[in-house]
Write a protein that holds these residues in place. Sequence first.
Motif, mmCIF file in Angstrom:
data_model
loop_
_atom_site.group_PDB
_atom_site.id
_atom_site.type_symbol
_atom_site.label_atom_id
_atom_site.label_comp_id
_atom_site.label_asym_id
_atom_site.label_seq_id
_atom_site.Cartn_x
_atom_site.Cartn_y
_atom_site.Cartn_z
ATOM 1 N N TRP A 109 -13.900 13.388 -22.838
ATOM 2 C CA TRP A 109 -13.125 14.587 -22.511
ATOM 3 C C TRP A 109 -11.931 14.722 -23.451
ATOM 4 O O TRP A 109 -11.614 15.801 -23.938
ATOM 5 C CB TRP A 109 -12.656 14.484 -21.058
ATOM 6 C CG TRP A 109 -11.710 15.563 -20.635
ATOM 7 C CD1 TRP A 109 -12.061 16.796 -20.148
ATOM 8 C CD2 TRP A 109 -10.275 15.507 -20.645
ATOM 9 N NE1 TRP A 109 -10.923 17.514 -19.864
ATOM 10 C CE2 TRP A 109 -9.817 16.756 -20.160
ATOM 11 C CE3 TRP A 109 -9.352 14.544 -21.017
ATOM 12 C CZ2 TRP A 109 -8.457 17.041 -20.026
ATOM 13 C CZ3 TRP A 109 -7.994 14.831 -20.895
ATOM 14 C CH2 TRP A 109 -7.562 16.072 -20.399
ATOM 15 N N TYR A 110 -11.261 13.634 -23.725
ATOM 16 C CA TYR A 110 -10.032 13.663 -24.503
ATOM 17 C C TYR A 110 -10.300 14.064 -25.956
ATOM 18 O O TYR A 110 -9.638 14.936 -26.516
ATOM 19 C CB TYR A 110 -9.370 12.277 -24.470
ATOM 20 C CG TYR A 110 -7.865 12.347 -24.549
ATOM 21 C CD1 TYR A 110 -7.087 11.956 -23.481
ATOM 22 C CD2 TYR A 110 -7.234 12.810 -25.684
ATOM 23 C CE1 TYR A 110 -5.710 12.029 -23.533
ATOM 24 C CE2 TYR A 110 -5.857 12.891 -25.748
ATOM 25 C CZ TYR A 110 -5.097 12.501 -24.668
ATOM 26 O OH TYR A 110 -3.743 12.580 -24.721
ATOM 27 N N PRO B 62 -7.294 14.244 -16.321
ATOM 28 C CA PRO B 62 -7.801 12.996 -16.912
ATOM 29 C C PRO B 62 -6.805 12.337 -17.865
ATOM 30 O O PRO B 62 -6.714 11.110 -17.919
ATOM 31 C CB PRO B 62 -9.053 13.450 -17.664
ATOM 32 C CG PRO B 62 -9.519 14.642 -16.910
ATOM 33 C CD PRO B 62 -8.278 15.342 -16.442
ATOM 34 N N ALA B 63 -6.016 13.151 -18.576
ATOM 35 C CA ALA B 63 -5.046 12.573 -19.504
ATOM 36 C C ALA B 63 -3.917 11.865 -18.766
ATOM 37 O O ALA B 63 -3.262 10.995 -19.318
ATOM 38 C CB ALA B 63 -4.478 13.664 -20.403
ATOM 39 N N PHE C 159 0.838 -1.207 0.000
ATOM 40 C CA PHE C 159 0.000 0.000 0.000
ATOM 41 C C PHE C 159 0.869 1.251 0.000
ATOM 42 O O PHE C 159 0.636 2.191 -0.757
ATOM 43 C CB PHE C 159 -0.923 -0.029 1.220
ATOM 44 C CG PHE C 159 -1.900 1.108 1.261
ATOM 45 C CD1 PHE C 159 -3.032 1.084 0.459
ATOM 46 C CD2 PHE C 159 -1.702 2.193 2.099
ATOM 47 C CE1 PHE C 159 -3.947 2.125 0.491
ATOM 48 C CE2 PHE C 159 -2.604 3.235 2.132
ATOM 49 C CZ PHE C 159 -3.738 3.194 1.329
ATOM 50 N N LYS D 46 -5.104 20.472 -25.520
ATOM 51 C CA LYS D 46 -5.239 20.026 -24.127
ATOM 52 C C LYS D 46 -4.859 21.176 -23.203
ATOM 53 O O LYS D 46 -3.852 21.852 -23.430
ATOM 54 C CB LYS D 46 -4.333 18.829 -23.876
ATOM 55 C CG LYS D 46 -4.796 17.559 -24.533
ATOM 56 C CD LYS D 46 -5.783 16.843 -23.673
ATOM 57 C CE LYS D 46 -6.540 15.804 -24.482
ATOM 58 N NZ LYS D 46 -7.360 16.374 -25.565
ATOM 59 N N MET E 204 -13.341 9.968 -19.687
ATOM 60 C CA MET E 204 -12.044 10.364 -20.240
ATOM 61 C C MET E 204 -12.037 10.303 -21.763
ATOM 62 O O MET E 204 -11.483 11.198 -22.394
ATOM 63 C CB MET E 204 -10.950 9.479 -19.657
ATOM 64 C CG MET E 204 -9.577 10.045 -19.883
ATOM 65 S SD MET E 204 -8.845 9.317 -21.319
ATOM 66 C CE MET E 204 -7.406 8.610 -20.600
ATOM 67 N N PHE F 173 -14.837 6.409 -15.527
ATOM 68 C CA PHE F 173 -13.696 7.140 -16.062
ATOM 69 C C PHE F 173 -13.495 6.825 -17.544
ATOM 70 O O PHE F 173 -13.162 7.711 -18.341
ATOM 71 C CB PHE F 173 -12.431 6.825 -15.271
ATOM 72 C CG PHE F 173 -11.260 7.652 -15.709
ATOM 73 C CD1 PHE F 173 -11.236 9.002 -15.434
ATOM 74 C CD2 PHE F 173 -10.225 7.106 -16.431
ATOM 75 C CE1 PHE F 173 -10.182 9.788 -15.860
ATOM 76 C CE2 PHE F 173 -9.168 7.874 -16.864
ATOM 77 C CZ PHE F 173 -9.148 9.229 -16.578
ATOM 78 N N LEU G 130 -10.530 3.340 0.350
ATOM 79 C CA LEU G 130 -9.686 3.508 1.531
ATOM 80 C C LEU G 130 -10.260 2.764 2.731
ATOM 81 O O LEU G 130 -9.522 2.239 3.561
ATOM 82 C CB LEU G 130 -9.513 4.991 1.858
ATOM 83 C CG LEU G 130 -8.674 5.772 0.837
ATOM 84 C CD1 LEU G 130 -8.589 7.234 1.213
ATOM 85 C CD2 LEU G 130 -7.277 5.187 0.705
#
Lengths: 176, 468
Positions: free
Chosen positions: B331-332, A98-99, A59, A88, B328, B324, B366
Amino acid sequence: MESSKVIHALYNDDEVLLDAVKAVKEEHHHIEEVFCPFPVHGLDKAMGIAPTRLAITAFMYGITGLSIAIWMTNYMMIQDWPQDIGGKPSFSWIENMPAFVPILFELTVFFAAHLMVITFYMRSRIWPFKEAENPDPRTTDDHFLMEIPVKESAVEELTTLLTKTGAVEINVVDKH
Amino acid sequence: MYQFSSKLKIASLILIVVGALGIGYGFLSAPSSLEEAKEMMAHQASHGDSHDTANHDNKDNHEQKHANKEVHGHDANSTDKHAEHVYHQLKNRPWSAFYVALFFFLGISLLVLAFYAAQRVAQSGWSVVLFRVMEAITANLVPTSIIMVLVILSASVFHWNHMFSWMAEGTFDPTSDNYDAIVDGKSWWINIPGWTIRGIVYLLLWNAYRWFIRKNSIAEDTANDGYKTYKKNYNASVIFLVVFMLTETMMSWDWIMGLDPHWFSTLFGWYVLASLLVSALTVIAFVTIYLRSKGALPGVNDSHIHDLAKFMFGFSVFWTYLWFAQFMLIWYANIPEETTYFAARFNEYKLPFLSMLVMNFVFPILLLINSDFKSIPWFVIIGGLVILGGHYIDIYVMVMPGTVGGQGAFGLPELGGLLFFLGIFIYTVFSAFEKASPVPKGNPFLEESEHFHYYNIEHRGEGSEDHH
């Protein structure tokens, strides 16, 4: 214990071994080591071995990897040379985040996995060209071996106990 | 045998009544005319102009609402247009508030059913002692399906609500002011008769399997026929899973993606599935923990709770992955016709949109990553409450921007919907649970399930001597 001898008790069944470990523990003898050809469920618990902390290290390694990935993407793409690549938004890290997520994810997994494995090798003292510590080659095939350090005076008593637990072979050898 | 206590029964009835009052309040407080809506807007404006600006920024959302608009006179100065737009959004709000809660509870019951079928097909050894819990939860599918049929009919046949903008008059008529060429291109799929029939067919198929499997699961207890009934249930579950995957995907297009008819996404069906599946597993864990604390589930131990929590954890991550992957990619590439969906959510629903990521991903990952925590009921409940809240918000954010736009809020109508369906849930689930033996005696894997033990768990308050 200033004993110079160890008893090697061999078993040929994991269930018998497990009961033997419990019986020996009940008599308050210290079991130095048990050699098995395969993992025996519940053996660690029967021997009273403390749970591993390998998952906790993994972890923390994962968090390390994540931090490095965040630092790296931020430094390279935002701070050092913020170019406009295909529109971008490179004005701030969060806008372009996000990228970066695929990198963040992969580096987290990479660090967690590899460092954990290396930790495992180090803690278990395994490396190439390491000399095998096998007391009896049969323990890699079909036998189980329990090693108990013993004083000269207690050999008799312990041998009786181990015979009762179903050991197929009992050897008293000098400590290596 | 479990006894549905009268205390709990009364509590569920109170929830239904209070919820119904909240729903009723929602419908009464919605404006019944354009003038009333204008008044409400003026009132709103005194709170600050943020709603208005957000509305205008978001051009596509605006455009979409045009389809919502029925043909009123076109004197069309922009403030009047705007007022009319807001009027329709306000009228949609009580319906949408009700719909979000309905879909949430219907979807959870459906996914419990699908998970249950998957457990039968996988011949899983651990979950057999939980079968009656899952069956009891699927009892909630019946009332929610009936209510869903009413919503489908009132939306399509009677035109009582306008959540689905493509149902407005003239959308498919080239001579009409309301004509929408893009939606017209999809009219082979989204047309009112097709949509209505499909919706009813999905519900019938799901309820048919539920009815069959419940009946035959109880028959399994006393069948003693060399597992013939068991095999029949196995086969039915295999068939159901195939039917389920097809109908679930189409259901998500019809009931959720249809709220934004200009937008499309290929992984939407799985995304809806993931959201409902993780909620379903949480609900199974909740009902199991509750019933076990009442002593009604003798075979259930900490390891079963641990496995449920593992599923909650795993599917929380799976949901995040799909969320995501959808976000994503859009978005991309930033293709306008796809991006509007997230623009509408990011501009007007920023808080719920972002907070659901924390609730559905960061918090569970978590809290539930620790193996010890996963078997402590108290932790599972804390994690589960956040997960359920997060996925309610998820459904909310799927539905609201397309129906009420900038007029979304969480108030009495939304709360009323939640309480109403929670009451129905408690009533149906626990009265179904008391009707059958809590242990599925005829299942060949029962013995294995009762001795299920995850290796590193010390059972609290249970003897662990018989395991090793």
